[in-house]
Design a protein around this motif. Structure first.
Motif, mmCIF file in Angstrom:
data_model
loop_
_atom_site.group_PDB
_atom_site.id
_atom_site.type_symbol
_atom_site.label_atom_id
_atom_site.label_comp_id
_atom_site.label_asym_id
_atom_site.label_seq_id
_atom_site.Cartn_x
_atom_site.Cartn_y
_atom_site.Cartn_z
ATOM 1 N N ALA A 289 0.833 -1.196 0.000
ATOM 2 C CA ALA A 289 0.000 0.000 0.000
ATOM 3 C C ALA A 289 0.868 1.247 0.000
ATOM 4 O O ALA A 289 0.596 2.206 -0.718
ATOM 5 C CB ALA A 289 -0.940 -0.002 1.199
ATOM 6 N N LEU A 290 1.947 1.211 0.779
ATOM 7 C CA LEU A 290 2.836 2.375 0.835
ATOM 8 C C LEU A 290 3.539 2.601 -0.497
ATOM 9 O O LEU A 290 3.801 3.727 -0.889
ATOM 10 C CB LEU A 290 3.881 2.199 1.941
ATOM 11 N N GLY A 291 3.817 1.528 -1.175
ATOM 12 C CA GLY A 291 4.514 1.638 -2.461
ATOM 13 C C GLY A 291 3.584 1.938 -3.617
ATOM 14 O O GLY A 291 4.028 2.129 -4.745
ATOM 15 N N THR A 292 2.270 1.962 -3.333
ATOM 16 C CA THR A 292 1.306 2.167 -4.423
ATOM 17 C C THR A 292 1.251 3.621 -4.838
ATOM 18 O O THR A 292 1.115 4.503 -4.010
ATOM 19 C CB THR A 292 -0.102 1.738 -3.954
ATOM 20 N N LYS A 293 1.384 3.850 -6.122
ATOM 21 C CA LYS A 293 1.243 5.222 -6.635
ATOM 22 C C LYS A 293 -0.230 5.614 -6.555
ATOM 23 O O LYS A 293 -1.117 4.792 -6.744
ATOM 24 C CB LYS A 293 1.682 5.266 -8.100
ATOM 25 N N VAL A 294 -0.469 6.890 -6.252
ATOM 26 C CA VAL A 294 -1.852 7.360 -6.216
ATOM 27 C C VAL A 294 -2.399 7.373 -7.643
ATOM 28 O O VAL A 294 -1.830 7.987 -8.527
ATOM 29 C CB VAL A 294 -1.938 8.765 -5.597
ATOM 30 N N ILE A 295 -3.460 6.598 -7.835
ATOM 31 C CA ILE A 295 -4.052 6.526 -9.171
ATOM 32 C C ILE A 295 -5.070 7.643 -9.312
ATOM 33 O O ILE A 295 -5.881 7.869 -8.412
ATOM 34 C CB ILE A 295 -4.734 5.156 -9.401
ATOM 35 N N GLN A 296 -4.995 8.331 -10.430
ATOM 36 C CA GLN A 296 -5.915 9.433 -10.702
ATOM 37 C C GLN A 296 -7.359 8.949 -10.585
ATOM 38 O O GLN A 296 -7.729 7.949 -11.176
ATOM 39 C CB GLN A 296 -5.663 9.963 -12.124
ATOM 40 N N GLY A 297 -8.142 9.630 -9.798
ATOM 41 C CA GLY A 297 -9.565 9.318 -9.731
ATOM 42 C C GLY A 297 -9.916 8.179 -8.787
ATOM 43 O O GLY A 297 -11.081 7.884 -8.581
ATOM 44 N N VAL A 298 -8.902 7.526 -8.214
ATOM 45 C CA VAL A 298 -9.210 6.463 -7.252
ATOM 46 C C VAL A 298 -8.871 6.963 -5.846
ATOM 47 O O VAL A 298 -7.754 7.381 -5.578
ATOM 48 C CB VAL A 298 -8.407 5.177 -7.558
ATOM 49 N N THR A 299 -9.851 6.943 -4.989
ATOM 50 C CA THR A 299 -9.622 7.460 -3.642
ATOM 51 C C THR A 299 -8.791 6.471 -2.823
ATOM 52 O O THR A 299 -8.825 5.271 -3.088
ATOM 53 C CB THR A 299 -10.965 7.730 -2.936
ATOM 54 N N PRO A 300 -8.040 6.971 -1.841
ATOM 55 C CA PRO A 300 -7.130 6.113 -1.065
ATOM 56 C C PRO A 300 -7.840 4.955 -0.378
ATOM 57 O O PRO A 300 -7.283 3.862 -0.283
ATOM 58 C CB PRO A 300 -6.554 7.065 -0.007
ATOM 59 N N ASP A 301 -9.065 5.190 0.081
ATOM 60 C CA ASP A 301 -9.778 4.106 0.763
ATOM 61 C C ASP A 301 -10.026 2.947 -0.186
ATOM 62 O O ASP A 301 -9.817 1.791 0.144
ATOM 63 C CB ASP A 301 -11.091 4.622 1.387
ATOM 64 N N VAL A 302 -10.427 3.284 -1.410
ATOM 65 C CA VAL A 302 -10.670 2.245 -2.414
ATOM 66 C C VAL A 302 -9.362 1.549 -2.769
ATOM 67 O O VAL A 302 -9.308 0.326 -2.934
ATOM 68 C CB VAL A 302 -11.337 2.841 -3.681
ATOM 69 N N GLN A 303 -8.306 2.350 -2.840
ATOM 70 C CA GLN A 303 -7.007 1.789 -3.173
ATOM 71 C C GLN A 303 -6.529 0.800 -2.100
ATOM 72 O O GLN A 303 -5.959 -0.238 -2.417
ATOM 73 C CB GLN A 303 -5.993 2.923 -3.284
ATOM 74 N N PHE A 304 -6.788 1.143 -0.871
ATOM 75 C CA PHE A 304 -6.400 0.270 0.235
ATOM 76 C C PHE A 304 -7.100 -1.086 0.120
ATOM 77 O O PHE A 304 -6.484 -2.148 0.242
ATOM 78 C CB PHE A 304 -6.734 0.938 1.579
ATOM 79 N N VAL A 305 -8.396 -1.035 -0.153
ATOM 80 C CA VAL A 305 -9.157 -2.283 -0.300
ATOM 81 C C VAL A 305 -8.622 -3.104 -1.461
ATOM 82 O O VAL A 305 -8.530 -4.328 -1.394
ATOM 83 C CB VAL A 305 -10.661 -1.991 -0.480
ATOM 84 N N LYS A 306 -8.228 -2.419 -2.531
ATOM 85 C CA LYS A 306 -7.661 -3.112 -3.698
ATOM 86 C C LYS A 306 -6.393 -3.864 -3.323
ATOM 87 O O LYS A 306 -6.184 -4.994 -3.772
ATOM 88 C CB LYS A 306 -7.310 -2.083 -4.790
ATOM 89 N N VAL A 307 -5.567 -3.214 -2.528
ATOM 90 C CA VAL A 307 -4.311 -3.856 -2.111
ATOM 91 C C VAL A 307 -4.622 -5.086 -1.251
ATOM 92 O O VAL A 307 -4.067 -6.161 -1.468
ATOM 93 C CB VAL A 307 -3.403 -2.873 -1.334
ATOM 94 N N VAL A 308 -5.557 -4.935 -0.309
ATOM 95 C CA VAL A 308 -5.928 -6.073 0.540
ATOM 96 C C VAL A 308 -6.442 -7.213 -0.330
ATOM 97 O O VAL A 308 -6.054 -8.372 -0.177
ATOM 98 C CB VAL A 308 -6.998 -5.677 1.580
ATOM 99 N N SER A 309 -7.290 -6.864 -1.282
ATOM 100 C CA SER A 309 -7.869 -7.881 -2.157
ATOM 101 C C SER A 309 -6.794 -8.592 -2.977
ATOM 102 O O SER A 309 -6.778 -9.820 -3.065
ATOM 103 C CB SER A 309 -8.914 -7.210 -3.060
ATOM 104 N N SER A 310 -5.871 -7.842 -3.574
ATOM 105 C CA SER A 310 -4.889 -8.521 -4.419
ATOM 106 C C SER A 310 -3.901 -9.330 -3.578
ATOM 107 O O SER A 310 -3.415 -10.380 -4.016
ATOM 108 C CB SER A 310 -4.190 -7.545 -5.366
ATOM 109 N N GLU A 311 -3.628 -8.869 -2.363
ATOM 110 C CA GLU A 311 -2.769 -9.680 -1.486
ATOM 111 C C GLU A 311 -3.474 -10.969 -1.046
ATOM 112 O O GLU A 311 -2.848 -12.011 -0.886
ATOM 113 C CB GLU A 311 -2.324 -8.882 -0.257
#
Ligand code: GDP
Length: 297
Positions: free
Chosen positions: A61-83
């Motif tokens: 999650a820390l290494g994840t680049k902020v994706i345009q238009g994706v909020t951090p909360d959604v990004q966090f869930v994405k990381v949990v899901s892919s892990e």
């Protein structure tokens, strides 16, 4: 999916904690990571597995680049899901049985986990993909186990090889495979005796059967209700007989699902099938992606 309710609820809470306009920092992930950790422990995943998982999520999650238009909360869930998907074997779809002619499948596991049932289910599964099978009964310690396999075989129209209870299981397994070759079947499924706990006699017998029949697959049958103990169990069997994968049974029950997460992490081997009921048809391929979305709700 009741079994992972805690994790989905925790993820909702985690998303609120991160908020929509923050970024993923070590600081604002602290509480959400704690939520994930708590949920996994409640799902009965063993502590070392949880620790490694949470650490990987944090690093990713820390290494994840902020994706345009994706909020951090959604990004966090994405990381949990892919892990989660990664932890259960990656997103490449269900794992097949290993090839061979005949395919020789050795079933291992503790007593009562659903090993004999899974042997029958696999035979039906193979039969439905136009492969002929022979089931081999080697549990000489429980006559009822032999009867059970004979009945299952009759119900699904698959022959069962047995030699009663007075012959050494290693000999029965060997003869069974010879019989399979003689009949020209595509697959021989060798059911073995289970015990209530891991013990040296059981492992010694399994090793001897394995050496005698040289299986293409050695499948550990694990009851999904096992929870955290699954980690130790999987490790013991994998060290003793070098499994090629696992079948997770009783996934239709209200298991907390910890076992699903432990198998791969501990052994590096995939879950190949899940049992979802008592009927012979109740066997499904295991898809890490589906399981992850079920977990996350
Ligand atoms: P074994 O001692 O490991 O060979 O276990 P059995 O195959 O005899 O199964 C023990 C019990 O679990 C039986 O009552 C089975 O019907 C039941 N069982 C096996 N697999 C499943 C499953 O996927 N779901 C459910 N609900 N019950 C199962």
């Amino acid at each position: 999916a009741a079994m992972f309710d805690n994790l989905s609820r925790s993820m909702e809470k985690a998303m609120r904690l991160i908020g929509k306009d923050g970024t993923l920092t070590a600081e604002n992930m602290k509480e959400p990571l704690k939520e994930v950790r708590r949920a996994l422990l409640e799902a009965d995943v063993s502590l070392p597995v949880v620790r490694r998982f949470v650490k990987r999520v944090e690093e990713r999650a820390l290494g994840t680049k902020v994706i345009q238009g994706v909020t951090p909360d959604v990004q966090f869930v994405k990381v949990v899901s892919s892990e989660l998907i990664e932890l259960m074997g990656g997103g490449v779809g269900a794992k097949e049985l290993e090839p061979g002619f005949p395919q020789i499948i050795l079933m291992a596991g503790l007593q009562g986990v659903g090993k004999t049932t899974a042997a029958g289910k696999l035979a039906l599964h193979l039969q439905r993909s136009k492969k002929s099978c022979l089931l081999v009964a080697t549990d000489v310690y429980r006559p009822a186990a032999i009867d059970q396999l004979v009945k299952l075989g009759a119900a699904i129209d698959v022959p069962v090889f047995e030699m009663g209870t007075q012959v050494n299981p290693v000999e029965i397994a060997k003869r069974g495979v010879e019989e399979g070759r003689r009949l020209g079947v595509d697959a021989v499924i060798v059911d073995t005796a289970g015990r209530l706990q891991v013990d040296e006699d059981m492992m010694g017998e399994l090793r001897a059967i394995k050496a005698a029949v040289r299986p293409s697959d050695t499948l550990l049958v694990v009851d999904a209700m096992t929870g955290q103990e699954a980690a130790g169990l999987v490790r013991a069997f994998n060290e003793a007989v070098d499994i090629t994968g696992a079948i997770l049974t009783k996934m239709d029950g209200d298991s907390r699902g910890g076992a699903a997460l432990s198998v791969r992490e501990v052994s590096g081997k995939p879950i190949k099938f899940v049992g979802v009921g008592e009927r012979m048809e109740a066997l499904e391929p295991f898809y890490p992606e589906r399981m992850a979305s079920r977990i996350l709700g």
